[in-house]
Design an enzyme around this catalytic site. Structure first.
Site, mmCIF file in Angstrom:
data_model
loop_
_atom_site.group_PDB
_atom_site.id
_atom_site.type_symbol
_atom_site.label_atom_id
_atom_site.label_comp_id
_atom_site.label_asym_id
_atom_site.label_seq_id
_atom_site.Cartn_x
_atom_site.Cartn_y
_atom_site.Cartn_z
ATOM 1 N N ASP A 44 0.842 -1.198 0.000
ATOM 2 C CA ASP A 44 0.000 0.000 0.000
ATOM 3 C C ASP A 44 0.878 1.248 0.000
ATOM 4 O O ASP A 44 0.646 2.191 -0.777
ATOM 5 C CB ASP A 44 -0.908 -0.034 1.231
ATOM 6 C CG ASP A 44 -1.756 1.227 1.356
ATOM 7 O OD1 ASP A 44 -2.446 1.574 0.377
ATOM 8 O OD2 ASP A 44 -1.728 1.865 2.418
ATOM 9 N N GLU A 111 -1.783 -4.980 -3.936
ATOM 10 C CA GLU A 111 -0.865 -4.254 -3.051
ATOM 11 C C GLU A 111 0.227 -5.178 -2.531
ATOM 12 O O GLU A 111 1.410 -4.811 -2.503
ATOM 13 C CB GLU A 111 -1.641 -3.636 -1.891
ATOM 14 C CG GLU A 111 -2.538 -2.485 -2.290
ATOM 15 C CD GLU A 111 -3.365 -1.952 -1.149
ATOM 16 O OE1 GLU A 111 -3.743 -0.768 -1.186
ATOM 17 O OE2 GLU A 111 -3.649 -2.715 -0.194
#
Length: 218
Positions: A44, A111
Site C-alpha cells: 500500500d 498491493e
C-alpha cells in the site's frame, strides 16, 4: 506463477514471497501457511510512493490537485482494475469458502504483490513494473465512481463537514465484517453501510448518504 512473472517482465529472486503475496487469509488458515496481510501493508505504501513520484515528475498541478489525482489512482476500484489487466485472480490462493474473490481481496493482493516485488527486487525494478502495469491505465480510472469523494464535494458546497465512524461488527479473524456510519457536522446520521473491509463499508455508507442528500436537494 511463471506466467505472471512473464506478464510483469521480472526475474524474481525469491519466488516464495510472491506466492505469499497472493495467499488470502482464508487459504492460509485452512492450510496452516502464511498469508499476505503484512505484504499488503507494505505494498500500500509502495504504490502510493510510486504514484506520488510519477505525478511529481509528470504533472505540474498544485498540491491539492495532485493529492486528489493520487487518491483516485490508488483507491480500491483502481487497484482492482490494474489487477484485472494482469488476470491476477487466476493466481490468487483462496479458502474453500471464497470461490469468487471480493474486490477488496483483489485490491489487497495487488498491493501485496507490489510489496513482494519491492522486497525482492528493490524500488527501481518495481517502479518499472509500476510504469508498465499502472500508468497505461490511468485514464481508465479517472471516471471511476468514488462515493466518498462525490459526497464530500457535494457537502462542501454548503461548507459543512463529514465524519465516518467505522467499526468491526463480527466474522472470524480472516473474514471480518465492518459497519460504517457517516455523519454531517458530527452528529446528524446521513447513512450507513456494511462491507468486508473498512474501505468498502465507508464507500457503501457514502453511497447511501449521497442518494439521500441528492434527493433532498432536487
Amino acid at each position: 506463477m511463471n506466467e505472471l512473472f512473464n506478464k510483469l517482465n521480472i526475474k524474481p529472486k525469491n519466488t516464495e514471497i510472491y506466492v505469499k503475496a497472493l495467499t488470502h487469509t482464508s487459504y492460509a488458515h485452512e492450510n496452516q501457511t502464511e498469508h499476505n496481510e503484512r505484504l499488503e501493508f507494505l505494498g500500500d505504501a509502495v504504490i502510493e510512493l510510486m504514484m506520488s513520484t510519477y505525478l511529481f515528475n509528470n504533472d505540474l498541478s498544485d498540491q491539492g490537485i495532485l493529492t486528489k489525482r493520487r487518491a483516485q489512482s490508488v483507491r480500491e476500484e483502481a487497484l482492482v482494475l490494474y489487477a484485472q489487466k494482469l488476470d491476477l485472480t487466476n493466481y490468487m490462493k483462496l479458502g474453500n469458502g471464497e470461490t469468487t474473490p471480493k474486490p477488496s481481496m483483489i485490491a489487497d493482493a495487488f498491493e501485496a504483490l507490489f510489496g513482494a516485488m519491492y522486497l525482492d527486487l528493490g524500488f527501481k525494478e518495481t517502479y518499472k513494473v509500476f510504469l508498465n502495469v499502472v500508468i497505461p491505465n490511468l485514464k481508465l480510472v479517472e471516471n471511476i465512481k468514488d462515493y466518498k469523494t462525490q459526497l464530500q464535494e457535494f457537502i462542501q458546497l454548503e461548507r459543512k463537514s463529514l465524519t465516518y465512524k467505522t467499526f468491526k461488527t463480527g466474522g472470524p479473524s480472516h473474514k471480518p465484517t465492518f459497519k460504517s456510519e457517516v455523519y454531517l457536522e458530527g452528529d446528524i446520521l446521513l447513512g450507513y453501510g456494511n462491507g468486508s473491509s473498512t474501505k468498502e463499508a465507508e464507500q457503501n455508507a457514502a453511497k447511501e448518504a449521497l442518494s439521500k442528500v441528492v434527493k433532498e436537494r432536487v
